[in-house]
Motif scaffolding. Structure first.
Motif, PDB file in Angstrom:
ATOM      1  N   GLY A  79     -32.773 -30.058 -45.351  1.00 29.29           N
ATOM      2  CA  GLY A  79     -34.125 -30.025 -44.807  1.00 29.29           C
ATOM      3  C   GLY A  79     -34.172 -29.409 -43.427  1.00 29.29           C
ATOM      4  N   GLU A  80     -35.379 -29.237 -42.908  1.00 27.91           N
ATOM      5  CA  GLU A  80     -35.586 -28.458 -41.688  1.00 27.91           C
ATOM      6  C   GLU A  80     -36.197 -29.246 -40.538  1.00 27.91           C
ATOM      7  OE1 GLU A  80     -37.993 -25.188 -42.944  1.00 27.91           O
ATOM      8  OE2 GLU A  80     -36.342 -24.171 -43.973  1.00 27.91           O
ATOM      9  N   SER A  81     -36.384 -30.545 -40.680  1.00 30.96           N
ATOM     10  CA  SER A  81     -37.098 -31.281 -39.636  1.00 30.96           C
ATOM     11  C   SER A  81     -36.273 -31.450 -38.365  1.00 30.96           C
ATOM     12  CB  SER A  81     -37.541 -32.654 -40.150  1.00 30.96           C
ATOM     13  OG  SER A  81     -36.438 -33.527 -40.254  1.00 30.96           O
ATOM     14  N   MET A  82     -34.939 -31.278 -38.439  1.00 27.06           N
ATOM     15  CA  MET A  82     -34.117 -31.443 -37.247  1.00 27.06           C
ATOM     16  C   MET A  82     -33.690 -30.110 -36.642  1.00 27.06           C
ATOM     17  SD  MET A  82     -34.061 -34.572 -36.458  1.00 27.06           S
ATOM     18  CE  MET A  82     -32.758 -34.614 -35.235  1.00 27.06           C
ATOM     19  N   LEU A  83     -34.275 -29.009 -37.120  1.00 25.02           N
ATOM     20  CA  LEU A  83     -34.021 -27.712 -36.496  1.00 25.02           C
ATOM     21  C   LEU A  83     -34.582 -27.713 -35.069  1.00 25.02           C
ATOM     22  CD1 LEU A  83     -35.011 -25.243 -39.377  1.00 25.02           C
ATOM     23  CD2 LEU A  83     -32.717 -25.670 -38.502  1.00 25.02           C
ATOM     24  N   PRO A  84     -33.969 -27.023 -34.100  1.00 20.94           N
ATOM     25  CA  PRO A  84     -32.777 -26.182 -34.261  1.00 20.94           C
ATOM     26  C   PRO A  84     -31.466 -26.918 -34.013  1.00 20.94           C
ATOM     27  CG  PRO A  84     -33.657 -25.912 -32.078  1.00 20.94           C
ATOM     28  CD  PRO A  84     -34.559 -26.903 -32.769  1.00 20.94           C
ATOM     29  N   THR A  85     -31.514 -28.248 -33.895  1.00 18.59           N
ATOM     30  CA  THR A  85     -30.296 -29.006 -33.594  1.00 18.59           C
ATOM     31  C   THR A  85     -29.385 -29.100 -34.804  1.00 18.59           C
ATOM     32  OG1 THR A  85     -31.590 -30.311 -32.015  1.00 18.59           O
ATOM     33  CG2 THR A  85     -29.424 -31.164 -32.634  1.00 18.59           C
ATOM     34  N   ILE A  86     -29.912 -29.603 -35.904  1.00 16.48           N
ATOM     35  CA  ILE A  86     -29.147 -29.774 -37.132  1.00 16.48           C
ATOM     36  C   ILE A  86     -29.814 -28.953 -38.219  1.00 16.48           C
ATOM     37  CG2 ILE A  86     -28.271 -31.419 -38.834  1.00 16.48           C
ATOM     38  CD1 ILE A  86     -28.430 -33.592 -36.694  1.00 16.48           C
ATOM     39  N   TRP A  87     -29.027 -28.117 -38.875  1.00 20.59           N
ATOM     40  CA  TRP A  87     -29.541 -27.205 -39.891  1.00 20.59           C
ATOM     41  C   TRP A  87     -29.302 -27.774 -41.286  1.00 20.59           C
ATOM     42  CZ3 TRP A  87     -31.178 -21.882 -38.973  1.00 20.59           C
ATOM     43  CH2 TRP A  87     -31.294 -21.581 -37.612  1.00 20.59           C
ATOM     44  N   SER A  88     -30.102 -27.328 -42.227  1.00 19.95           N
ATOM     45  CA  SER A  88     -29.890 -27.717 -43.616  1.00 19.95           C
ATOM     46  C   SER A  88     -28.512 -27.248 -44.071  1.00 19.95           C
ATOM     47  CB  SER A  88     -30.977 -27.093 -44.501  1.00 19.95           C
ATOM     48  OG  SER A  88     -30.885 -27.562 -45.816  1.00 19.95           O
ATOM     49  N   GLY A  89     -27.745 -28.160 -44.639  1.00 20.97           N
ATOM     50  CA  GLY A  89     -26.384 -27.857 -45.063  1.00 20.97           C
ATOM     51  C   GLY A  89     -25.321 -28.293 -44.090  1.00 20.97           C
ATOM     52  N   ASP A  90     -25.711 -28.686 -42.868  1.00 19.89           N
ATOM     53  CA  ASP A  90     -24.728 -29.124 -41.885  1.00 19.89           C
ATOM     54  C   ASP A  90     -24.074 -30.442 -42.304  1.00 19.89           C
ATOM     55  OD1 ASP A  90     -25.360 -26.962 -40.361  1.00 19.89           O
ATOM     56  OD2 ASP A  90     -26.268 -28.079 -38.715  1.00 19.89           O
ATOM     57  N   ARG A  95     -25.188 -44.226 -36.269  1.00 22.49           N
ATOM     58  CA  ARG A  95     -25.587 -43.161 -35.349  1.00 22.49           C
ATOM     59  C   ARG A  95     -24.804 -41.876 -35.650  1.00 22.49           C
ATOM     60  NH1 ARG A  95     -24.441 -43.815 -29.063  1.00 22.49           N
ATOM     61  NH2 ARG A  95     -25.548 -45.791 -29.426  1.00 22.49           N
ATOM     62  N   VAL A  96     -25.508 -40.775 -35.655  1.00 24.96           N
ATOM     63  CA  VAL A  96     -24.873 -39.463 -35.853  1.00 24.96           C
ATOM     64  C   VAL A  96     -24.218 -39.062 -34.531  1.00 24.96           C
ATOM     65  CG1 VAL A  96     -25.263 -37.026 -36.366  1.00 24.96           C
ATOM     66  CG2 VAL A  96     -26.493 -38.792 -37.659  1.00 24.96           C
ATOM     67  N   MET A  97     -22.895 -38.904 -34.561  1.00 28.40           N
ATOM     68  CA  MET A  97     -22.136 -38.649 -33.348  1.00 28.40           C
ATOM     69  C   MET A  97     -21.737 -37.191 -33.177  1.00 28.40           C
ATOM     70  SD  MET A  97     -22.113 -41.720 -32.207  1.00 28.40           S
ATOM     71  CE  MET A  97     -20.950 -41.618 -30.841  1.00 28.40           C
ATOM     72  N   TRP A  98     -21.782 -36.424 -34.285  1.00 29.42           N
ATOM     73  CA  TRP A  98     -21.306 -35.032 -34.239  1.00 29.42           C
ATOM     74  C   TRP A  98     -21.818 -34.324 -35.476  1.00 29.42           C
ATOM     75  CZ3 TRP A  98     -18.017 -32.598 -37.784  1.00 29.42           C
ATOM     76  CH2 TRP A  98     -17.436 -31.396 -37.386  1.00 29.42           C
ATOM     77  N   TRP A  99     -22.048 -33.028 -35.360  1.00 24.21           N
ATOM     78  CA  TRP A  99     -22.457 -32.249 -36.534  1.00 24.21           C
ATOM     79  C   TRP A  99     -21.846 -30.866 -36.449  1.00 24.21           C
ATOM     80  CZ3 TRP A  99     -25.940 -34.601 -33.230  1.00 24.21           C
ATOM     81  CH2 TRP A  99     -26.503 -33.794 -32.242  1.00 24.21           C
ATOM     82  N   ALA A 100     -21.717 -30.234 -37.616  1.00 26.08           N
ATOM     83  CA  ALA A 100     -21.087 -28.919 -37.679  1.00 26.08           C
ATOM     84  C   ALA A 100     -21.920 -28.024 -38.584  1.00 26.08           C
ATOM     85  CB  ALA A 100     -19.671 -29.022 -38.230  1.00 26.08           C
ATOM     86  N   HIS A 101     -22.221 -26.824 -38.083  1.00 24.85           N
ATOM     87  CA  HIS A 101     -22.920 -25.844 -38.895  1.00 24.85           C
ATOM     88  C   HIS A 101     -21.969 -25.301 -39.944  1.00 24.85           C
ATOM     89  CE1 HIS A 101     -26.279 -26.154 -36.293  1.00 24.85           C
ATOM     90  NE2 HIS A 101     -25.747 -25.506 -35.294  1.00 24.85           N
ATOM     91  N   THR A 102     -22.396 -25.248 -41.197  1.00 24.60           N
ATOM     92  CA  THR A 102     -21.550 -24.767 -42.273  1.00 24.60           C
ATOM     93  C   THR A 102     -22.264 -23.681 -43.043  1.00 24.60           C
ATOM     94  OG1 THR A 102     -22.393 -26.488 -43.752  1.00 24.60           O
ATOM     95  CG2 THR A 102     -20.366 -26.975 -42.548  1.00 24.60           C
ATOM     96  N   ASP A 103     -21.486 -22.760 -43.598  1.00 25.33           N
ATOM     97  CA  ASP A 103     -22.047 -21.657 -44.367  1.00 25.33           C
ATOM     98  C   ASP A 103     -22.241 -22.111 -45.804  1.00 25.33           C
ATOM     99  OD1 ASP A 103     -22.802 -19.325 -45.536  1.00 25.33           O
ATOM    100  OD2 ASP A 103     -20.937 -18.250 -45.180  1.00 25.33           O
ATOM    101  N   GLN A 104     -23.490 -22.227 -46.226  1.00 27.67           N
ATOM    102  CA  GLN A 104     -23.790 -22.658 -47.578  1.00 27.67           C
ATOM    103  C   GLN A 104     -24.147 -21.476 -48.485  1.00 27.67           C
ATOM    104  OE1 GLN A 104     -23.773 -26.162 -48.682  1.00 27.67           O
ATOM    105  NE2 GLN A 104     -22.446 -25.924 -46.912  1.00 27.67           N
ATOM    106  N   GLY A 105     -24.024 -20.262 -47.961  1.00 35.00           N
ATOM    107  CA  GLY A 105     -24.389 -19.088 -48.762  1.00 35.00           C
ATOM    108  C   GLY A 105     -23.323 -18.718 -49.733  1.00 35.00           C
TER     109      GLY A 105
END
Length: 209
Positions: free
Chosen positions: A114-125, A199-209
């Motif tokens: 989902g997109e509600s946490m953009l630009p911090t957390i992206w869909s697929g992270d 609590r979310v402590m860390w997130w990582a952008h991942t390539d889902q393509g």
């Protein structure tokens, strides 16, 4: 150079030139080039989730394997999950986990959709969640210099990820980073009915393509 690599791999200088031109060589020629460059050539199912992925020459005693659950946390309206199964494990250094204040026994991972946490957390992270941190606090004097913490929670059977803040004694705000999504206000009773995963402590952008 590409010419030198081609000659060393197959005996003529056309291999890399053909690849750059979009002409795919045979698998035997590719394998010869990959072997020369010390790169593994692998054809098969995606291997992004390998149990206990370890860096080369890692001291295994310094690594903690954190489970990645086969469940989606919705940055939006909510994602319904069934019985969550472990899809794999990711290895984190124990000293880094200590630095960010997460005990390995309390850590789990999941993906966000989902997109509600953009630009911090992206869909697929992927997000790292500390299941021991479930208390929601007010920012107090830090209101102007910090943002509310991000939490993963289940509400009405749907898993979500949002910022949550206590704004009054029995009143809470559920906040998206994407300004297109309005703030939700919850009473203490509504919050008590929610299941705070942690609590979310860390997130990582991942390539889902």
């Amino acid at each position: 150079s590409g010419r030198q690599a081609s000659i060393a791999a197959i005996g003529n200088d056309g291999l890399v030139r053909d690849i750059k031109a979009g002409r795919l060589p045979g698998i035997d020629r590719l394998e010869a080039l990959f072997n020369l460059l010390d790169i593994e050539l692998y054809i098969g199912p995606r291997r992004e989730m390998v149990d206990a992925i370890q860096p080369p020459d890692a001291d295994l005693s310094e690594l903690a394997n954190i489970p990645l659950y086969n469940a989606d946390l919705a940055a939006g309206g909510g994602a319904t999950n069934g019985e969550e199964e472990i899809a794999g494990y990711l290895a984190f250094r124990r000293d880094w986990l200590r630095k960010v204040g997460v005990a390995p026994s309390s850590a789990v991972m999941a993906r966000v959709e989902g997109e509600s946490m953009l630009p911090t957390i992206w869909s697929g992270d992927m997000v790292l969640i500390d299941t021991s941190k479930i208390e929601i606090h007010s920012r107090g004097r830090a209101r102007k210099t910090s943002k509310p913490h991000v939490y993963a929670f289940v509400e009405d059977g749907s898993a979500r990820v949002k910022r949550i803040e206590r704004v009054e004694t029995d009143f809470y705000a559920v906040i998206s980073d994407n300004p297109e999504f309005p703030i939700e206000f919850k009473s203490q009773k509504a919050l008590d009915d929610m299941h705070i995963i942690g609590r979310v402590m860390w997130w990582a952008h991942t390539d889902q393509g």
